[in-house]
Design a protein around this motif. Sequence first.
Motif, PDB file in Angstrom:
ATOM      1  N   LYS A   1       0.840  -1.199   0.000  1.00  0.00           N
ATOM      2  CA  LYS A   1       0.000   0.000   0.000  1.00  0.00           C
ATOM      3  C   LYS A   1       0.879   1.254   0.000  1.00  0.00           C
ATOM      4  N   ALA A   2       1.913   1.215   0.806  1.00  0.00           N
ATOM      5  CA  ALA A   2       2.803   2.382   0.889  1.00  0.00           C
ATOM      6  C   ALA A   2       3.457   2.642  -0.464  1.00  0.00           C
TER       7      ALA A   2
ATOM      8  N   GLU B   1       2.339   1.752  -3.442  1.00  0.00           N
ATOM      9  CA  GLU B   1       1.333   2.237  -4.391  1.00  0.00           C
ATOM     10  C   GLU B   1       1.101   3.741  -4.196  1.00  0.00           C
ATOM     11  N   ASN B   2       1.034   4.157  -2.941  1.00  0.00           N
ATOM     12  CA  ASN B   2       0.866   5.589  -2.664  1.00  0.00           C
ATOM     13  C   ASN B   2       2.093   6.391  -3.099  1.00  0.00           C
ATOM     14  N   ILE B   3       3.263   5.818  -2.859  1.00  0.00           N
ATOM     15  CA  ILE B   3       4.508   6.495  -3.259  1.00  0.00           C
ATOM     16  C   ILE B   3       4.533   6.699  -4.775  1.00  0.00           C
TER      17      ILE B   3
ATOM     18  N   GLU C   1       1.985   6.770  -6.819  1.00  0.00           N
ATOM     19  CA  GLU C   1       0.969   7.763  -7.195  1.00  0.00           C
ATOM     20  C   GLU C   1       1.483   9.171  -6.885  1.00  0.00           C
ATOM     21  N   ASN C   2       2.209   9.295  -5.785  1.00  0.00           N
ATOM     22  CA  ASN C   2       2.805  10.585  -5.431  1.00  0.00           C
ATOM     23  C   ASN C   2       3.803  11.044  -6.502  1.00  0.00           C
TER      24      ASN C   2
ATOM     25  N   THR D   1       1.804  12.293  -9.406  1.00  0.00           N
ATOM     26  CA  THR D   1       1.145  13.558  -9.071  1.00  0.00           C
ATOM     27  C   THR D   1       2.131  14.726  -9.097  1.00  0.00           C
TER      28      THR D   1
ATOM     29  N   LEU E   1       7.924  16.645  -4.647  1.00  0.00           N
ATOM     30  CA  LEU E   1       7.554  15.295  -4.231  1.00  0.00           C
ATOM     31  C   LEU E   1       7.251  15.268  -2.741  1.00  0.00           C
TER      32      LEU E   1
ATOM     33  N   MET F   1       8.738   2.084   4.593  1.00  0.00           N
ATOM     34  CA  MET F   1       8.238   2.888   5.718  1.00  0.00           C
ATOM     35  C   MET F   1       8.394   2.198   7.074  1.00  0.00           C
TER      36      MET F   1
ATOM     37  N   TRP G   1      13.445   6.976   0.085  1.00  0.00           N
ATOM     38  CA  TRP G   1      13.066   6.449  -1.235  1.00  0.00           C
ATOM     39  C   TRP G   1      13.184   7.523  -2.304  1.00  0.00           C
TER      40      TRP G   1
ATOM     41  N   TYR H   1      -4.951  -0.748   7.162  1.00  0.00           N
ATOM     42  CA  TYR H   1      -4.798   0.371   6.225  1.00  0.00           C
ATOM     43  C   TYR H   1      -6.074   1.195   6.279  1.00  0.00           C
TER      44      TYR H   1
ATOM     45  N   HIS I   1       0.367   5.918  10.823  1.00  0.00           N
ATOM     46  CA  HIS I   1       1.614   6.188  10.109  1.00  0.00           C
ATOM     47  C   HIS I   1       1.257   6.625   8.694  1.00  0.00           C
TER      48      HIS I   1
ATOM     49  N   ILE J   1       2.217   8.215   4.813  1.00  0.00           N
ATOM     50  CA  ILE J   1       3.221   7.779   3.840  1.00  0.00           C
ATOM     51  C   ILE J   1       4.286   8.864   3.715  1.00  0.00           C
TER      52      ILE J   1
ATOM     53  N   GLY K   1       7.165  11.197   2.662  1.00  0.00           N
ATOM     54  CA  GLY K   1       7.657  11.633   1.358  1.00  0.00           C
ATOM     55  C   GLY K   1       6.587  11.811   0.315  1.00  0.00           C
ATOM     56  N   ALA K   2       5.354  11.412   0.626  1.00  0.00           N
ATOM     57  CA  ALA K   2       4.291  11.509  -0.380  1.00  0.00           C
ATOM     58  C   ALA K   2       3.575  12.861  -0.287  1.00  0.00           C
TER      59      ALA K   2
ATOM     60  N   ALA L   1       3.188  15.453  -2.254  1.00  0.00           N
ATOM     61  CA  ALA L   1       2.360  15.958  -3.354  1.00  0.00           C
ATOM     62  C   ALA L   1       1.000  15.269  -3.364  1.00  0.00           C
ATOM     63  N   LEU L   2       1.028  13.941  -3.226  1.00  0.00           N
ATOM     64  CA  LEU L   2      -0.224  13.174  -3.212  1.00  0.00           C
ATOM     65  C   LEU L   2      -1.091  13.570  -2.016  1.00  0.00           C
TER      66      LEU L   2
END
Lengths: 281, 200
Positions: free
Chosen positions: A42-43, A45-47, A49-50, A53, A61, A240, A272, B26, B129, B131, B133-134, B136-137
């Motif tokens: 999941k982490a 997948e979000n990374i 997508e980030n 984006t 980022l 993570m 990352w 999650y 927790h 994510i 570094g994310a 922008a998302l």
Amino acid sequence: MLRLHDGLKEIIKKVATTLPRDVEEALVAACEREPEDSPSRKALENILENVRTAKKNQLPLCQDTGTPVFYASVPKDLSFDTVGKSIYDAVRLATESIPLRPNAVDVLTEKNSGDNTGIAFPEVHFEQSEEGTLSIDVALRGAGCENAGMFYKLPDEGLKAERDLDGVRRCVLDAIYRIQGRACPPYTVGVGIAGTRLTAVRLSRKALMRKLDDESGVGAIRELERRLLAGINRLGIGVMGFGGNCTALGVKINHAHRHTGSYFVDVSVACWANRRGRLVW
Amino acid sequence: MTGKPAINIKIPISKETARGLRVGQYVLLNGIVLTARDKVHKYLFSKRPDAGAMPFSLEGGVIYHCGPIIRQSPEGARVIAAGPTTSARMQMYEPFIIEHYNVRGIMGKGGMSGAVANAMKESGCVYFHAIGGAGALLAQRIKKVSGVWLLEEFGPAEAMWAFEVEDFPAVVTIDSQGNSMHRQIEDLSRQRLEEILISG
């Protein structure tokens, strides 16, 4: 004619908003390997997508756009001073236009300068080049991974680390075990081996600028890089710190000659988002 | 996203909901989260303002360890990037804040100390927790900035922002039953480290 600080501003923007291709590919591959529904998957997948984006919207980022770090390789007809001034100008302009988060704080007054410049901020390294072109490597070093770095003096009795490559191996594994998931893994791990503290740190930090497929040209070091990558990924820390088999994307070791009496090992990590890039002018 | 559905969490969070969450789940958060990092934590801890002195209620709320990039314009504040910051820096203040203000969720990265986990167990609170570094998302999942407090005093990265979030992703890594994923992973990696040192 485009001025140098404009070129620098563009590369800072690229580094803040997009990942190097090798890092992105490694993250995609890692994502496919993690079990579906696992927190690590999941982490990732979000990374990913980030990453999409940030690229699409041309925005950073990560909100920690870090300490800007520059490695300038300067031809003889240019002075370090001229290049240094352009770098400072570019950082000021980039902070406003991208924007970057202002991160430079005066140690005495605790005041933020507001434009990411100050005493020895950004961090700039110069070397003279025989080439006719100016080449500047740029990295954005987030505080989370800068804070995580670890330094060792060998021999270390507690770690059973002697003054040899097995001792180095023990230090690096110990460092990642201690850092756990606190610096946003999967990491790129940089290692410096040297006889002065300064050189060890410089080498480990510079190692983070190497591409993931850039293995050491020295057999014994290359073996250690591979062995350490496998070992770190067996620790089970995961993306993570959520567990799983992907704790590091690469291990890069740089070494120097050492003084007979000294043996230092420095371990630097990049999160990352190992944000690095190069401007050739 | 495929497979197991994420758990939707509405903020404010009831004590029962918080107590029902478990390490490894999650979640997607919906509602208002309040940012607070070093300076706001120190302020809440030392000044102890009561609810009347604050523009936002922390009751049942989620505190987010985040120093965002904000762009101010005549139309208002726009969030550029807003990922989590390292939570460990706030851990000396957090047990008091959780208990005093009835906070149900702390969100950040890297996890927090045993003392914070104990406070969570005592009062029914969990650690989300986010994510790392994310930025922008996660900024995209903030639909609205609904207010700010202590902006003049602490600046945009350290102020308390009220962010209205939609499907904000996170993993529960400390629950209110005394479980901590951080401790579990540390124990596992210590075991593995010993094996690796011997076997290579």
